[in-house]
Scaffold this active site. Structure first.
Site, PDB file in Angstrom:
ATOM      1  N   THR A 123      13.006  -7.575 -58.634  1.00 36.97           N
ATOM      2  CA  THR A 123      14.087  -8.543 -58.875  1.00 36.97           C
ATOM      3  C   THR A 123      15.208  -8.424 -57.838  1.00 36.97           C
ATOM      4  OG1 THR A 123      13.592  -8.317 -61.226  1.00 36.97           O
ATOM      5  CG2 THR A 123      15.641  -9.429 -60.672  1.00 36.97           C
ATOM      6  N   THR A 129      14.459 -14.897 -61.235  1.00 28.78           N
ATOM      7  CA  THR A 129      13.081 -15.138 -61.642  1.00 28.78           C
ATOM      8  C   THR A 129      12.264 -15.853 -60.561  1.00 28.78           C
ATOM      9  OG1 THR A 129      14.001 -15.405 -63.864  1.00 28.78           O
ATOM     10  CG2 THR A 129      11.754 -16.133 -63.541  1.00 28.78           C
ATOM     11  N   GLU A 243       1.585  -4.639 -67.990  1.00 31.96           N
ATOM     12  CA  GLU A 243       2.991  -4.408 -68.334  1.00 31.96           C
ATOM     13  C   GLU A 243       3.361  -5.182 -69.599  1.00 31.96           C
ATOM     14  OE1 GLU A 243       6.047  -6.602 -66.257  1.00 31.96           O
ATOM     15  OE2 GLU A 243       7.001  -4.737 -65.686  1.00 31.96           O
TER      16      GLU A 243
HETATM   17  C1  FAD Z   1      17.678  -3.473 -68.456  1.00 34.98           C
HETATM   18  C2  FAD Z   1      16.863  -4.205 -67.440  1.00 34.98           C
HETATM   19  C3  FAD Z   1      15.893  -3.516 -66.739  1.00 34.98           C
HETATM   20  C4  FAD Z   1      15.161  -4.163 -65.736  1.00 34.98           C
HETATM   21  N1  FAD Z   1      14.258  -3.441 -64.974  1.00 34.98           N
HETATM   22  C5  FAD Z   1      13.687  -4.026 -63.895  1.00 34.98           C
HETATM   23  C6  FAD Z   1      12.896  -3.256 -62.968  1.00 34.98           C
HETATM   24  O1  FAD Z   1      12.675  -2.045 -63.157  1.00 34.98           O
HETATM   25  N2  FAD Z   1      12.398  -3.867 -61.873  1.00 34.98           N
HETATM   26  C7  FAD Z   1      12.630  -5.186 -61.604  1.00 34.98           C
HETATM   27  O2  FAD Z   1      12.145  -5.675 -60.580  1.00 34.98           O
HETATM   28  N3  FAD Z   1      13.367  -5.943 -62.465  1.00 34.98           N
HETATM   29  C8  FAD Z   1      13.898  -5.392 -63.589  1.00 34.98           C
HETATM   30  N4  FAD Z   1      14.683  -6.144 -64.446  1.00 34.98           N
HETATM   31  C9  FAD Z   1      14.942  -7.545 -64.130  1.00 34.98           C
HETATM   32  C10 FAD Z   1      14.285  -8.513 -65.107  1.00 34.98           C
HETATM   33  O3  FAD Z   1      12.917  -8.593 -64.837  1.00 34.98           O
HETATM   34  C11 FAD Z   1      15.031  -9.838 -64.926  1.00 34.98           C
HETATM   35  O4  FAD Z   1      16.343  -9.657 -65.445  1.00 34.98           O
HETATM   36  C12 FAD Z   1      14.346 -10.952 -65.634  1.00 34.98           C
HETATM   37  O5  FAD Z   1      13.099 -11.207 -65.023  1.00 34.98           O
HETATM   38  C13 FAD Z   1      15.194 -12.230 -65.582  1.00 34.98           C
HETATM   39  O6  FAD Z   1      15.652 -12.458 -64.281  1.00 34.98           O
HETATM   40  P1  FAD Z   1      17.221 -12.713 -64.016  1.00 34.98           P
HETATM   41  O7  FAD Z   1      17.976 -11.672 -64.742  1.00 34.98           O
HETATM   42  O8  FAD Z   1      17.455 -12.821 -62.559  1.00 34.98           O
HETATM   43  O9  FAD Z   1      17.491 -14.073 -64.714  1.00 34.98           O
HETATM   44  P2  FAD Z   1      17.539 -15.595 -64.062  1.00 34.98           P
HETATM   45  O10 FAD Z   1      16.313 -15.760 -63.244  1.00 34.98           O
HETATM   46  O11 FAD Z   1      18.862 -15.676 -63.381  1.00 34.98           O
HETATM   47  O12 FAD Z   1      17.508 -16.427 -65.343  1.00 34.98           O
HETATM   48  C14 FAD Z   1      18.607 -16.503 -66.272  1.00 34.98           C
HETATM   49  C15 FAD Z   1      18.173 -17.265 -67.495  1.00 34.98           C
HETATM   50  O13 FAD Z   1      17.776 -18.583 -67.126  1.00 34.98           O
HETATM   51  C16 FAD Z   1      16.462 -18.845 -67.564  1.00 34.98           C
HETATM   52  N5  FAD Z   1      15.749 -19.652 -66.544  1.00 34.98           N
HETATM   53  C17 FAD Z   1      15.754 -19.493 -65.188  1.00 34.98           C
HETATM   54  N6  FAD Z   1      14.977 -20.424 -64.618  1.00 34.98           N
HETATM   55  C18 FAD Z   1      14.451 -21.175 -65.618  1.00 34.98           C
HETATM   56  C19 FAD Z   1      13.564 -22.286 -65.671  1.00 34.98           C
HETATM   57  N7  FAD Z   1      13.038 -22.820 -64.563  1.00 34.98           N
HETATM   58  N8  FAD Z   1      13.247 -22.797 -66.882  1.00 34.98           N
HETATM   59  C20 FAD Z   1      13.787 -22.276 -68.017  1.00 34.98           C
HETATM   60  N9  FAD Z   1      14.628 -21.227 -68.037  1.00 34.98           N
HETATM   61  C21 FAD Z   1      14.954 -20.686 -66.847  1.00 34.98           C
HETATM   62  C22 FAD Z   1      15.784 -17.496 -67.721  1.00 34.98           C
HETATM   63  O14 FAD Z   1      14.755 -17.557 -68.678  1.00 34.98           O
HETATM   64  C23 FAD Z   1      16.954 -16.624 -68.181  1.00 34.98           C
HETATM   65  O15 FAD Z   1      17.088 -16.703 -69.573  1.00 34.98           O
HETATM   66  C24 FAD Z   1      15.376  -5.524 -65.487  1.00 34.98           C
HETATM   67  C25 FAD Z   1      16.340  -6.228 -66.237  1.00 34.98           C
HETATM   68  C26 FAD Z   1      17.074  -5.581 -67.194  1.00 34.98           C
HETATM   69  C27 FAD Z   1      18.125  -6.348 -67.952  1.00 34.98           C
END
Ligand code: FAD
Length: 385
Positions: A123, A129, A243
């Site tokens: 990430t 995402t 996973e």
């Molecule tokens: C405690 C914690 C541990 C983590 N550990 C890891 C790790 O070890 N390695 C790693 O790589 N990542 C890790 N992550 C990251 C995690 O995988 C991401 O937070 C998650 O995939 C969501 O990405 P984002 O936070 O960037 O949200 P965004 O991509 O910014 O999305 C925000 C919101 O908008 C929604 N959204 C975005 N686009 C769309 C769409 N097209 N349609 C509908 N809804 C949408 C999403 O569903 C979400 O609810 C961790 C996160 C947390 C909170």
């Protein structure tokens, strides 16, 4: 609730170990925002974290089903597998796509506990995402790759020796599909820290050690590339089914924990001269949560069985994770409500587990993205992005 299954031996073994790390242990670790080092060491020494490593590399060569039972039991006993589940699925990426030399180098040390492979860096702060747009680059220079960029939410890094890193090796405008041109690497964290990698911890809602990473000309030996250059995104995707299924099992474990605690409390707590559990308004949310967990559990075992039979299981793994995360959250809510004010008191552990299980609606993949996967890849609805 106490029905036995064919995995009873594993369940009993993990439960016996977890019994040495009771609620007070995890409560204290949570309060201190510490890492459950003693617990993770004990799990490693007992071999549970090497379940998926083949016997020839020093592991026990079990399937995803058995691995998922281990994770479920940790959460069902009141612990949190989030401190150590990374190793279960990160190791799979190395096993499936690493060279024989890499596997011989790392897997036996991971199995014995000499090395930890708990971290995976995918990430990024500006792309979230939308993974294929990630901006971290790895540029080949002679016998090294030079990495620049940033990652966010990278978990367990400070309690790991190795990390799998996804970075772009070919600019997106030079590949025919945006999913091409990314590669994965093994990063030796001890070497990297202070030599091109810096880390900023992110304080967060749960006791989950997670970090922001900054790469400034970090050099990685070319031999640390896993598989072929440019195919890293596919390799990461290959690991996601494992996973998601493991996380589903953890949510199932949480769900049973919440239902057991809610049921116990509803039987014991006397208000208006009778157990609160006599009121159907208290009973029904618990009963409903139990049904949802049982149903999600069927999908979890279906996903596990398909994975272990080397059959496609993307839909089932995603559905299992989604259903289980929803069910555990519903159970968490019912459990907290059943406990009334005491649900908020740390000594009951409900508020801790409530926070922990909430994470799984967001990470490692958010609910919307699972819904979109099912809608578009399973049902054939038009692509939204
Ligand atoms: C405690 C914690 C541990 C983590 N550990 C890891 C790790 O070890 N390695 C790693 O790589 N990542 C890790 N992550 C990251 C995690 O995988 C991401 O937070 C998650 O995939 C969501 O990405 P984002 O936070 O960037 O949200 P965004 O991509 O910014 O999305 C925000 C919101 O908008 C929604 N959204 C975005 N686009 C769309 C769409 N097209 N349609 C509908 N809804 C949408 C999403 O569903 C979400 O609810 C961790 C996160 C947390 C909170």
């Amino acid at each position: 609730m106490n029905s036995t299954d064919q995995y009873q031996e594993i369940r009993d073994g993990v439960r016996a170990l977890c019994a040495q790390y009771p609620d007070e242990y995890f409560r204290k670790v949570d309060e201190q925002r510490a890492y459950p080092e003693a617990f993770v060491n004990a799990l490693t020494e007992a071999g549970w974290l090497a379940a998926l490593i083949p016997q020839e590399y020093g592991g026990s060569g079990l399937g995803l089903t058995e691995a998922s039972v281990i994770m479920e039991e940790i959460n069902r006993c009141g612990g949190n597998s989030g401190a150590c589940h990374g190793q279960m699925y990160n190791m799979g990426t190395l096993l499936r796509h690493g060279s024989e030399a890499q596997k011989r180098e790392y897997l036996p040390k991971i199995a014995s506990g000499k090395l930890r492979l708990q971290s995976m860096a995918v990430t990024e702060p500006t792309t979230g995402t939308d993974t294929t747009k990630l901006k971290t680059t790895a540029v080949r220079q002679g016998d090294r790759y030079v990495v620049n960029g940033q990652k966010v939410w990278i978990s367990r890094l400070q309690h790991s020796d190795l990390m799998i890193l996804l970075a772009r090796t070919t600019p997106v405008n030079q590949v025919s599909r945006k999913s091409e041109g990314m590669s994965i690497f093994i990063v030796d964290l001890q070497q990297a820290l202070g030599s091109g990698l810096s880390v900023r911890p992110i304080p967060n809602m749960v006791n989950h050690e997670t970090n922001e990473l900054f790469f400034d000309n970090l050099e990685i030996p070319a031999e640390n590339l896993i598989g072929e250059e440019g195919r890293g995104f596919k390799y990461i995707l290959d690991g996601l089914n494992a996973e998601r299924t493991l996380i589903a099992a953890e949510c199932i474990g949480d769900g049973y924990w919440f239902v057991e605690r809610a049921t116990r409390y509803a039987n014991e707590r006397i208000v208006f001269d009778r157990p609160i559990g006599k009121n159907q308004g208290v009973q029904f949310p618990i009963a409903e949560a139990y049904m949802e967990i049982e149903a999600a559990n069927l999908m979890r075992f279906k996903a596990c069985a398909l994975f272990d039979a080397h059959q496609p299981c993307g839909a089932e793994a995603n559905m299992a994770k989604h259903l289980a995360a929803k069910a555990s959250w519903e159970a968490a809510n019912a459990c907290l409500q059943t406990h009334g004010g005491f649900g908020f008191a740390c000594e009951f552990d409900v508020e801790r587990k409530f926070r922990e299980t909430r994470l799984y609606q967001v990470a490692p993949i958010s609910t919307n993205l699972i819904l979109s996967y099912i809608a578009e890849h399973v049902l054939g609805l038009p692509r939204s992005f």
